[in-house]
Design a protein around this motif. Structure first.
Motif, mmCIF file in Angstrom:
data_model
loop_
_atom_site.group_PDB
_atom_site.id
_atom_site.type_symbol
_atom_site.label_atom_id
_atom_site.label_comp_id
_atom_site.label_asym_id
_atom_site.label_seq_id
_atom_site.Cartn_x
_atom_site.Cartn_y
_atom_site.Cartn_z
ATOM 1 N N TRP A 66 -25.245 -34.434 55.566
ATOM 2 C CA TRP A 66 -24.002 -35.042 56.219
ATOM 3 C C TRP A 66 -23.526 -34.015 57.510
ATOM 4 O O TRP A 66 -24.119 -33.172 57.706
ATOM 5 C CB TRP A 66 -22.735 -34.852 55.314
ATOM 6 N N ARG A 67 -22.749 -34.549 58.445
ATOM 7 C CA ARG A 67 -22.613 -33.791 59.366
ATOM 8 C C ARG A 67 -20.981 -33.758 59.702
ATOM 9 O O ARG A 67 -20.292 -34.375 59.011
ATOM 10 C CB ARG A 67 -22.953 -34.588 60.909
ATOM 11 N N VAL A 68 -20.570 -33.007 60.807
ATOM 12 C CA VAL A 68 -19.040 -32.690 60.997
ATOM 13 C C VAL A 68 -18.652 -33.009 62.326
ATOM 14 O O VAL A 68 -19.629 -32.485 63.184
ATOM 15 C CB VAL A 68 -18.746 -31.107 60.358
ATOM 16 N N SER A 75 -19.959 -31.051 65.419
ATOM 17 C CA SER A 75 -19.906 -29.578 65.593
ATOM 18 C C SER A 75 -20.750 -28.682 64.640
ATOM 19 O O SER A 75 -21.160 -29.541 63.555
ATOM 20 C CB SER A 75 -18.404 -29.260 65.362
ATOM 21 N N ALA A 76 -21.084 -27.463 64.933
ATOM 22 C CA ALA A 76 -21.613 -26.904 63.999
ATOM 23 C C ALA A 76 -20.729 -25.791 62.987
ATOM 24 O O ALA A 76 -19.628 -25.928 63.153
ATOM 25 C CB ALA A 76 -22.439 -25.602 64.789
ATOM 26 N N ASP A 77 -21.381 -25.038 61.950
ATOM 27 C CA ASP A 77 -20.489 -24.444 60.959
ATOM 28 C C ASP A 77 -19.530 -23.464 61.899
ATOM 29 O O ASP A 77 -18.437 -22.996 61.102
ATOM 30 C CB ASP A 77 -21.379 -24.051 60.178
ATOM 31 N N ASP A 78 -20.126 -22.867 62.805
ATOM 32 C CA ASP A 78 -19.266 -21.818 63.544
ATOM 33 C C ASP A 78 -18.134 -22.188 64.342
ATOM 34 O O ASP A 78 -17.569 -21.419 64.970
ATOM 35 C CB ASP A 78 -20.208 -20.697 63.996
ATOM 36 N N ALA A 79 -18.135 -23.655 64.624
ATOM 37 C CA ALA A 79 -17.011 -24.155 65.529
ATOM 38 C C ALA A 79 -15.690 -23.750 64.979
ATOM 39 O O ALA A 79 -15.580 -23.929 63.556
ATOM 40 C CB ALA A 79 -17.214 -25.617 65.565
#
Length: 96
Positions: A66-68, A75-79
């Motif tokens: 899955w992606r966000v 976006s990446a996890d740190d967004a």
């Protein structure tokens, strides 16, 4: 499908959208989620959703595909998230 109830706490509120298999698994297309702190990230949101356990933890575990997207941009996890952002969870799509 109708939206699910709002989960409230003090902090920053974002609109979360679930697409395709995630919408089916979670039983809702979107919801408002309030994160515990104003300096929240995508990772904070994912951890908050996983903490619900059950299907949330299973579908959002790190090994699943899955992606966000935050406000329509992958976006990446740190967004960092801001009040009122739209965060979409997108499973992979195949075509033929």
């Amino acid at each position: 499908m109708s939206d699910s109830p709002t989960y409230m706490a003090s902090g920053l509120t974002v609109r979360v959208v679930y697409l395709a298999r995630l919408r089916e698994a979670f039983g809702c297309a979107s919801e408002q989620v309030t994160l515990p702190m104003a300096a929240s990230t995508v990772a904070t949101l994912v951890a908050t959703l996983r903490s619900r356990r059950g299907v949330w933890e299973a579908e959002l575990e790190s090994g699943r595909a899955w992606r966000v997207a935050v406000n329509h941009a992958l976006s990446a996890d740190d967004a960092r998230l801001a009040e009122g952002d739209e965060v979409a969870f997108l499973p992979p799509v195949t075509g033929g």
